[in-house]
Design an enzyme around this catalytic site. Structure first.
Site, mmCIF file in Angstrom:
data_model
loop_
_atom_site.group_PDB
_atom_site.id
_atom_site.type_symbol
_atom_site.label_atom_id
_atom_site.label_comp_id
_atom_site.label_asym_id
_atom_site.label_seq_id
_atom_site.Cartn_x
_atom_site.Cartn_y
_atom_site.Cartn_z
ATOM 1 N N THR A 147 0.820 -1.212 0.000
ATOM 2 C CA THR A 147 0.000 0.000 0.000
ATOM 3 C C THR A 147 0.860 1.272 0.000
ATOM 4 O O THR A 147 0.516 2.259 -0.653
ATOM 5 C CB THR A 147 -0.918 0.023 1.236
ATOM 6 O OG1 THR A 147 -1.652 -1.195 1.252
ATOM 7 C CG2 THR A 147 -1.879 1.193 1.192
ATOM 8 N N CYS A 201 -5.034 -8.710 4.836
ATOM 9 C CA CYS A 201 -4.425 -8.536 3.517
ATOM 10 C C CYS A 201 -3.012 -7.992 3.580
ATOM 11 O O CYS A 201 -2.378 -7.760 2.547
ATOM 12 C CB CYS A 201 -5.296 -7.647 2.637
ATOM 13 S SG CYS A 201 -6.548 -8.601 1.762
ATOM 14 N N PHE A 202 -2.508 -7.729 4.768
ATOM 15 C CA PHE A 202 -1.109 -7.333 4.998
ATOM 16 C C PHE A 202 -0.691 -6.139 4.148
ATOM 17 O O PHE A 202 0.415 -6.101 3.613
ATOM 18 C CB PHE A 202 -0.150 -8.513 4.725
ATOM 19 C CG PHE A 202 -0.767 -9.869 4.924
ATOM 20 C CD1 PHE A 202 -1.352 -10.208 6.131
ATOM 21 C CD2 PHE A 202 -0.792 -10.797 3.895
ATOM 22 C CE1 PHE A 202 -1.940 -11.444 6.314
ATOM 23 C CE2 PHE A 202 -1.385 -12.033 4.075
ATOM 24 C CZ PHE A 202 -1.965 -12.368 5.275
ATOM 25 N N CYS A 203 -1.570 -5.161 4.056
ATOM 26 C CA CYS A 203 -1.245 -3.951 3.289
ATOM 27 C C CYS A 203 -0.864 -4.260 1.846
ATOM 28 O O CYS A 203 -0.022 -3.571 1.262
ATOM 29 C CB CYS A 203 -0.110 -3.169 3.927
ATOM 30 S SG CYS A 203 -0.516 -2.491 5.509
ATOM 31 N N ASN A 204 -1.408 -5.313 1.305
ATOM 32 C CA ASN A 204 -1.085 -5.615 -0.082
ATOM 33 C C ASN A 204 -2.357 -6.037 -0.799
ATOM 34 O O ASN A 204 -2.613 -7.211 -1.040
ATOM 35 C CB ASN A 204 -0.023 -6.714 -0.145
ATOM 36 C CG ASN A 204 0.554 -6.863 -1.535
ATOM 37 O OD1 ASN A 204 -0.155 -6.700 -2.537
ATOM 38 N ND2 ASN A 204 1.826 -7.181 -1.608
#
Ligand SMILES: *Cc1c(COP(=O)(O)O)cnc(C)c1O
Length: 823
Positions: A126, A413-416
């Site tokens: 992100t 979503c782990f910033c992805n």
């Protein structure tokens, strides 16, 4: 014996685990979020901070020098050095990324053909995706590319020219950002694509998007996830910009990252707008006028950098390097990379086999590699679990069970978002629908209409073992899948290391007398005239074989070499943090008295009652020594080639000065460090001295100064006072201060240029016999010269007057100054 690793042997692994005993029963599988710091790291940092006084680096040269040393250490870790890359400290990857975009000159031309583009991979973090907001303001084409198309494009090289393309000014500049490793599932992108990208392999994709392709390409590598467990070799792969956060490698300190800039790409970072403290050469507060600093990192590090965190970094490297054995490719990071890869591979293999009793597969894996190649896969596994009936288990439910079992993992979503969407098959439309249904990034709404909104991520660090994999699988089997799994084979691999590569020690050498501005250099006019003065004689020659240590006074004559007097400032003492030790921090250094014995070809060191020690002068013996590349100077960042003189003399020096772990380093004969001068022309080779090859002191001036000193407690005789100035050439005349006007001087048959006056600092307040500190003579120098702390003049060697080969300079030679016309 239960195996712990495929790479690191049992005893070593147990030693490593001891550092993390604070985990107790906790199973930490979140290395991709933050690494864990080892206990001894904190002890080292604590001890350093408790025993040293670090100040704001804007006010303290020592702290600043320590930081310079650490910049070199970082570059060394990535197998490069300051002549190729520059380290800018930031608060982390995110700030580094922003800094590049804010400063990047896209060079957008009016015609569309020459337009620069900002391209990013859909699979980016992100923090990268957000860069498009900055790009928008710069009015460039913003293009995203899928992982598939990106990999396809960078693979196609056949039609491309092999030569590296020189950037052209009239073209637009395009920037591509991609991650070295995907933080979602640990997939490693090919690092060797930089050359292809520069050769324009992405142009065909640009064309498809109807964008201009006549551009210079620059590569911004998001290395945050990759460098945490991998070796990034910047001597092999050379992206233009590399972003990283240190807590992802070491666990501590937080709030510190770096932007590492390829020196070839510095000029394209020309659009930085903001300036903060420490980044300008001049600023007017009431007029729109400022000039940013010349040096890249000084220009980019707004405000005070996290200096204590940076000091801690030194211990981060030390601790990691002492903790991890170099099993693979003789490298710590390669070892970590293989160790974590095999843990992830083991987990992957078990999850693939995981089945419910009705034969239904229990895990859905979100992978871009098959976990057979460590070049393509890092130590991260992303997946979701399914029930017997085929429905998904929500990640939030999984997270609760993991908490119960004291297992730390990451879900969501782990910033992805890009990778998440791709693997979970979520269209933009369904993403928006889920958002409408109330799902936000990072919340507990793990399933919408039975479809997962995120995944489970397990990531390994060097401190994880097969135990951790077993704990996780155990928990999964107890809570979600009623089965018992066979463990995959877990044998310790045998690695054959190719020959020991030489460990280069990077050492930062600080300039002793550089506490003031650089000496001002006088422009020499052509119309110099000869002023004959028979009364000036060279009465003393001194050399200082070890920087900051005692003088060796020459009895009759001494040879002039390419860097000044032979053996003058050829050695230096460095501390265990690699910073050169000077009299400023350790006045006792002057009590070490070096002596050069040309007959026995040796350097002898004496100190008080200690037995003396002898070191051979012959540089051919240096193979016994460790090669070191010494890095120095904030302004010029010279790399000095040198080598370590061995343990015996190191111990001797440490004993003499009462400081542990000192080393004696000698400048290599083929080192070609030069004098700092504004112009290239006439630059002279330098030893480890600070500014110039020679320092000339006029004893008449010293005597004049002595007369001005009022302090009754100051009882130096003329000789002691002269010694404080540590000159190489002491002349006797009847007149004081005349040397300040000289432009050239001939001594005996040798000609010298005068390079300016020597700036002075507290070092002249150290009695060179005892190491005691006094206030004088600095106070009187300041008073007499209106605050200008200068004394003595610098000289550089020109050659012999008659053009013969330079030989020795004799004591009692005639001194003939040359002044500018009219003086
Ligand atoms: C962690 C991470 C980031 C962001 O790093 P910060 O330290 O949060 O600034 C960016 N990209 C990748 C690939 C990451 O793993």
């Amino acid at each position: 014996m239960i195996p712990l690793s495929k790479v690191i042997n049992h005893e070593h692994m147990l030693d490593i685990c001891k550092e993390f005993s604070r985990l107790r029963e906790k199973c930490y599988l979140e290395n991709a979020g933050a690494a864990l710091y080892p206990a001894s790291l904190l002890a080292r940092v604590n001890e350093d901070l408790m025993n040293n006084v670090y100040m704001n680096p804007h006010s303290d040269k020592y702290t600043k020098d320590c930081i310079e040393q650490i910049r070199c250490l970082i570059l060394k870790h990535f197998n490069t050095n300051p002549s190729n890359y520059t380290v800018i400290f930031t608060s982390g990857t995110t700030q580094s990324l922003k800094l590049v975009l804010e400063s990047f000159k896209f060079n957008c031309q009016e015609d569309e053909f020459n337009h620069g583009s900002f391209m990013y991979l859909s699979d980016n973090h992100t923090s990268v995706i957000g860069l498009r907001e900055i790009a928008k303001e710069k009015n460039v084409d913003i293009i995203h590319i899928s992982q598939e198309e990106f990999l396809q494009s960078v693979k196609n090289v056949s039609h491309l020219k092999a030569r590296s393309v020189q950037p052209e000014n009239n073209k637009g500049n395009s920037l591509i950002v991609y991650p070295a490793q995907n933080n979602f599932n640990g997939y490693k992108f090919p690092l060797n694509s930089t050359e292809n990208i520069k050769n324009g392999c992405l142009n065909s994709y640009l064309k498809k998007q109807l964008c201009g392709t006549n551009c210079n390409w620059y590569v911004l590598l998001d290395a945050a996830s990759y460098v945490s467990t991998n070796m990034l070799d910047l001597s092999v792969h050379q992206p233009d910009f590399v972003c990283l956060s240190f807590y992802k490698i070491f666990g501590y300190p937080t709030g510190l990252g770096a932007l590492i800039v390829n020196n070839k790409a510095i000029s394209v970072l020309s659009e930085k707008k903001y300036f903060g403290g420490g980044t300008v050469d001049i600023v007017l507060s009431n007029e729109d006028f400022h000039v940013k600093r010349e040096n890249l990192y000084e220009r980019f590090e707004d405000g005070t950098i996290s200096f204590l965190s940076i000091i801690a970094l030194k211990h981060c490297y030390d601790t990691l390097y002492s903790l991890i054995p170099k099993v693979v490719h003789n490298d710590v990071m390669e070892t970590i990379s293989h160790h974590t890869f095999y843990l992830a591979q083991d987990l992957y293999t078990q999850l693939c086999k995981l089945k419910h009793d009705n034969g239904m597969k229990a895990a859905v894996l979100y992978v871009d590699s098959d976990f057979t190649d460590v070049q393509k896969q890092g130590g991260i596994v992303a997946f979701n679990l399914k029930r017997k009936d085929g429905t998904f288990i929500g990640y939030a439910e999984f997270q609760h069970m993991a908490d119960l079992f004291n297992i730390s993992i990451r879900t969501g979503c782990f910033c992805n978002a890009g990778t998440c969407q791709r693997h979970l098959n979520l269209s933009n439309k369904s993403m928006k629908a889920m958002y409408k249904a109330g799902h936000k990034c990072g919340d507990d709404l793990d399933l919408v209409n039975g479809k997962p909104t995120g995944a489970i991520r397990v990531s390994f660090g060097y401190y994880n073992t097969y135990h951790d994999v077993d704990k996780l699988i155990n928990m999964i089997c107890k809570c979600f899948v009623n089965t018992i799994l066979d463990k995959p084979p877990r044998m310790l691999n045998i690695y054959k290391n190719i020959q020991q590569t030489q460990r280069n020690v990077t050492i930062y050498d600080r300039k002793i007398e550089d506490c003031l501005d650089e000496g001002t250099y006088i422009n020499i006019n052509n119309n110099t005239t000869y002023t004959y003065n028979p009364k000036i004689v060279l009465t003393e020659i001194s050399i200082f074989p070890i920087k900051s240590c005692g003088a060796f006074k020459i009895k009759s004559a001494w040879k002039i070499g390419s860097k000044g007097f032979e053996y003058d400032r050829e050695w230096m003492v460095v501390k265990d943090n690699g910073v050169c030790l000077t009299q400023k921090q350790c006045p006792q250094m002057c009590t070490i008295r070096p002596e050069i014995n040309l007959e026995s070809k040796s350097l002898l060191l004496h100190c008080h009652d200690m037995p003396s020690i002898t070191i051979p002068l012959d540089q051919k013996l240096k193979n016994d020594y460790q090669e070191s590349s010494l890095c120095r100077s904030k302004v010029c960042t010279d790399i000095i080639k040198g080598f370590d003189c061995g343990d015996e003399v190191a111990d001797w020096v440490s004993n003499a000065l009462g400081i542990s772990f000192l080393r004696l380093i000698r400048q290599s004969s083929d080192d070609n460090r030069t004098q700092k001068k504004k112009s290239e022309e006439g630059k002279k080779l330098l030893s480890l001295s600070n500014q110039a090859q020679f320092l000339l002191i006029n004893r008449a001036t010293v005597n004049w100064l002595k007369g001005k000193i009022q302090d009754p407690l100051f009882d130096d005789d003329l000789e002691s006072l002269t010694d404080r100035f540590r000159g190489n050439l002491i002349i006797d005349t009847t007149k004081e201060l005349i040397e300040k006007e000289w432009k050239k001087v001939i001594i005996g048959e040798h000609e010298f240029n005068v390079e300016g006056q020597c700036p002075r600092c507290q070092m002249v307040c150290i009695d060179q016999k005892t190491g005691q500190k006094t206030v004088e003579p600095l106070r009187t120098i300041s008073e007499q010269f209106g605050g200008k702390l200068q004394f003595g003049v610098y000289l550089s060697y020109v050659g012999t007057v008659n053009g013969s080969r330079p030989s020795s300079l004799n004591i009692f030679s005639q001194v003939t100054p040359l002044c500018v016309d009219g003086s």
